[in-house]
Design a protein around this motif. Structure first.
Motif, mmCIF file in Angstrom:
data_model
loop_
_atom_site.group_PDB
_atom_site.id
_atom_site.type_symbol
_atom_site.label_atom_id
_atom_site.label_comp_id
_atom_site.label_asym_id
_atom_site.label_seq_id
_atom_site.Cartn_x
_atom_site.Cartn_y
_atom_site.Cartn_z
ATOM 1 N N ALA A 1 0.837 -1.185 0.000
ATOM 2 C CA ALA A 1 0.000 0.000 0.000
ATOM 3 C C ALA A 1 0.877 1.241 0.000
ATOM 4 O O ALA A 1 1.853 1.329 0.728
ATOM 5 N N MET A 2 0.515 2.187 -0.837
ATOM 6 C CA MET A 2 1.291 3.405 -0.956
ATOM 7 C C MET A 2 1.014 4.318 0.236
ATOM 8 O O MET A 2 -0.135 4.596 0.554
ATOM 9 N N ASN A 3 2.058 4.762 0.887
ATOM 10 C CA ASN A 3 1.917 5.720 1.971
ATOM 11 C C ASN A 3 1.753 7.090 1.324
ATOM 12 O O ASN A 3 2.721 7.699 0.872
ATOM 13 N N ARG A 4 0.524 7.573 1.279
ATOM 14 C CA ARG A 4 0.234 8.791 0.525
ATOM 15 C C ARG A 4 0.914 10.011 1.115
ATOM 16 O O ARG A 4 1.301 10.925 0.392
ATOM 17 N N GLU A 5 1.032 10.055 2.435
ATOM 18 C CA GLU A 5 1.684 11.215 3.046
ATOM 19 C C GLU A 5 3.162 11.257 2.685
ATOM 20 O O GLU A 5 3.717 12.329 2.415
ATOM 21 N N LYS A 6 3.814 10.085 2.651
ATOM 22 C CA LYS A 6 5.219 10.054 2.264
ATOM 23 C C LYS A 6 5.391 10.445 0.803
ATOM 24 O O LYS A 6 6.356 11.120 0.437
ATOM 25 N N VAL A 7 4.444 10.003 -0.033
ATOM 26 C CA VAL A 7 4.506 10.372 -1.449
ATOM 27 C C VAL A 7 4.326 11.877 -1.603
ATOM 28 O O VAL A 7 5.046 12.535 -2.370
ATOM 29 N N ALA A 8 3.357 12.445 -0.870
ATOM 30 C CA ALA A 8 3.127 13.885 -0.931
ATOM 31 C C ALA A 8 4.374 14.643 -0.482
ATOM 32 O O ALA A 8 4.744 15.667 -1.072
ATOM 33 N N LYS A 9 5.034 14.134 0.551
ATOM 34 C CA LYS A 9 6.262 14.781 1.041
ATOM 35 C C LYS A 9 7.368 14.702 -0.008
ATOM 36 O O LYS A 9 8.092 15.675 -0.233
ATOM 37 N N SER A 10 7.494 13.553 -0.650
ATOM 38 C CA SER A 10 8.514 13.399 -1.685
ATOM 39 C C SER A 10 8.285 14.382 -2.826
ATOM 40 O O SER A 10 9.225 15.018 -3.318
ATOM 41 N N ILE A 11 7.024 14.507 -3.247
ATOM 42 C CA ILE A 11 6.700 15.423 -4.348
ATOM 43 C C ILE A 11 7.007 16.863 -3.946
ATOM 44 O O ILE A 11 7.647 17.608 -4.695
ATOM 45 N N SER A 12 6.549 17.257 -2.756
ATOM 46 C CA SER A 12 6.753 18.645 -2.328
ATOM 47 C C SER A 12 8.232 18.966 -2.167
ATOM 48 O O SER A 12 8.676 20.081 -2.481
ATOM 49 N N ASN A 13 9.018 17.999 -1.679
ATOM 50 C CA ASN A 13 10.465 18.219 -1.531
ATOM 51 C C ASN A 13 11.126 18.510 -2.875
ATOM 52 O O ASN A 13 12.035 19.336 -2.968
ATOM 53 N N ILE A 14 10.674 17.816 -3.909
ATOM 54 C CA ILE A 14 11.254 18.024 -5.242
ATOM 55 C C ILE A 14 10.757 19.336 -5.841
ATOM 56 O O ILE A 14 11.515 20.073 -6.473
ATOM 57 N N LEU A 15 9.480 19.638 -5.623
ATOM 58 C CA LEU A 15 8.892 20.825 -6.241
ATOM 59 C C LEU A 15 9.589 22.111 -5.820
ATOM 60 O O LEU A 15 9.774 23.023 -6.640
ATOM 61 N N VAL A 16 9.958 22.206 -4.549
ATOM 62 C CA VAL A 16 10.565 23.465 -4.095
ATOM 63 C C VAL A 16 11.994 23.639 -4.605
ATOM 64 O O VAL A 16 12.605 24.695 -4.367
ATOM 65 N N THR A 17 12.527 22.634 -5.315
ATOM 66 C CA THR A 17 13.833 22.794 -5.948
ATOM 67 C C THR A 17 13.694 23.385 -7.346
ATOM 68 O O THR A 17 14.696 23.754 -7.963
ATOM 69 N N ILE A 18 12.460 23.463 -7.848
ATOM 70 C CA ILE A 18 12.217 24.029 -9.176
ATOM 71 C C ILE A 18 12.354 25.554 -9.098
ATOM 72 O O ILE A 18 11.789 26.184 -8.207
ATOM 73 N N PRO A 19 13.103 26.157 -10.016
ATOM 74 C CA PRO A 19 13.199 27.619 -10.025
ATOM 75 C C PRO A 19 11.807 28.249 -10.111
ATOM 76 O O PRO A 19 10.927 27.750 -10.806
ATOM 77 N N ALA B 1 3.924 25.538 -14.510
ATOM 78 C CA ALA B 1 2.865 24.549 -14.304
ATOM 79 C C ALA B 1 3.248 23.217 -14.934
ATOM 80 O O ALA B 1 3.005 22.150 -14.363
ATOM 81 N N ASP B 2 3.852 23.270 -16.107
ATOM 82 C CA ASP B 2 4.260 22.041 -16.796
ATOM 83 C C ASP B 2 5.310 21.299 -15.992
ATOM 84 O O ASP B 2 5.253 20.064 -15.850
ATOM 85 N N GLN B 3 6.270 22.021 -15.427
ATOM 86 C CA GLN B 3 7.304 21.390 -14.595
ATOM 87 C C GLN B 3 6.710 20.790 -13.327
ATOM 88 O O GLN B 3 7.065 19.671 -12.935
ATOM 89 N N VAL B 4 5.827 21.530 -12.692
ATOM 90 C CA VAL B 4 5.208 21.046 -11.456
ATOM 91 C C VAL B 4 4.401 19.787 -11.732
ATOM 92 O O VAL B 4 4.496 18.784 -11.008
ATOM 93 N N LYS B 5 3.609 19.818 -12.777
ATOM 94 C CA LYS B 5 2.762 18.673 -13.134
ATOM 95 C C LYS B 5 3.603 17.438 -13.451
ATOM 96 O O LYS B 5 3.339 16.341 -12.947
ATOM 97 N N LYS B 6 4.636 17.611 -14.269
ATOM 98 C CA LYS B 6 5.486 16.484 -14.665
ATOM 99 C C LYS B 6 6.254 15.913 -13.470
ATOM 100 O O LYS B 6 6.476 14.701 -13.387
#
Length: 232
Positions: free
Chosen positions: A86-104, A136-141
Motif C-alpha cells: 500500500a502506498m503511503n500517501r503522506e510520504k509520497v506527498a512529502k517526496s513530491i513537495s520536496n522536489i517541487l521546491v527545488t524548481i526555479p 505549471a508544466d514542470q510542477v505537473k510532470k
C-alpha cells in the motif's frame, strides 16, 4: 585399458551429478531465494553482497537498491497489496513537495495525494502567461514522475486555493461527499491556472484519457473534458 575408460566415465558422471546438485541447492537455498514468495533485499542479506562489511553508513547511501521477488508455488496465494505494498500517501506527498521546491520560481508547494489524484497548490513568482505555463508544466510532470502512472495530476498557482487543498487532507477514502468536494476543487484549479502541456496524444495535460473509447470509470475521472463540455 577398457577398465580405465569405464572408471574415468564413472568418475566424470559422479562429478557432474555433484555439480548439478550443488547448483540446485544454491538456487533453492532458503538463504538466497525462498520459494515461499518472500523477497530478498540486498541490505537484508548483506553477507551475500558484502562479505567483508567494509561499507560505512555514508557509503551505503550510495548503493543501488536491489530486490528479487520469487513467485510463490502455492496456487492463488497473491500478494497482499493492502498490507505489503500500500502506498503511503503522506510520504509520497512529502517526496513530491520536496522536489517541487527545488524548481526555479517555485517557493512553496502544498501537495495532496488522494485515491487517484494529486492536487498541487504552489506559489511562484512567474507572472506572465508563458512563464506560468512553463512552471505549471514542470510542477505537473514532477508530480507525475513520483506517483503510479494512472494517477491524474492537477496544479494551481492560485495561492487562495491552498487552504482548499489542505481542507481535503482531513478527509479519507470513506468520507462522505469526497468525490464532490474534490471535483469542485479541481474545477477551480482548472479554471484559474495553466496545467502545462498534454501528456501525449492520448492524454490531456492532467493525464486523463481523451480518446473516444474510454470506459465509464475513466469518463467519470476526466474533469477537464467534462468541464470543457459544460458538464462539470
Amino acid at each position: 585399458m577398457q577398465k580405465r575408460l569405464i572408471a574415468a566415465a564413472l568418475l566424470g558422471t559422479a562429478l557432474l551429478t555433484a555439480c548439478g546438485t550443488n547448483n540446485k541447492n544454491v538456487a533453492e537455498s532458503p538463504g538466497i531465494y525462498k520459494h515461499s514468495g518472500n523477497t530478498i533485499n540486498k541490505q537484508n542479506d548483506e553477507d551475500l553482497y558484502n562479505p567483508e562489511k567494509v561499507n560505512t553508513q555514508s557509503e551505503k547511501e550510495k548503493e543501488f537498491g536491489f530486490v528479487r521477488q520469487v513467485k510463490s508455488p502455492v496456487p492463488n496465494k497473491n500478494v497482499n497489496f493492502n498490507q505489503d505494498n500500500a502506498m503511503n500517501r503522506e510520504k509520497v506527498a512529502k517526496s513530491i513537495s520536496n522536489i517541487l521546491v527545488t524548481i526555479p520560481n517555485v517557493h512553496d508547494a502544498s501537495v495532496l495525494v488522494t485515491d487517484e489524484e494529486v492536487l498541487v497548490a504552489y506559489r511562484t513568482d512567474a507572472k506572465d502567461k508563458k512563464d506560468r505555463f512553463e512552471v505549471a508544466d514542470q510542477v505537473k510532470k514532477t508530480a507525475m514522475s513520483v506517483v503510479p502512472r494512472w494517477f491524474h495530476v492537477y496544479v494551481t498557482d492560485d495561492t487562495s486555493l491552498r487552504q482548499d487543498v489542505k481542507n481535503i487532507a482531513y478527509m479519507d477514502s470513506n468520507s462522505q461527499n469526497k468525490e464532490e468536494t474534490i471535483k469542485g476543487l479541481v474545477k477551480r484549479m482548472l479554471s484559474r491556472s495553466p496545467q502545462g502541456r498534454k501528456v501525449n496524444d492520448g492524454e490531456n495535460p492532467n493525464g486523463e484519457v481523451i480518446n473516444k473509447h474510454k470506459n465509464k470509470a475513466e469518463d467519470q475521472d476526466e474533469y477537464r473534458e467534462r468541464m470543457d463540455n459544460g458538464n462539470l
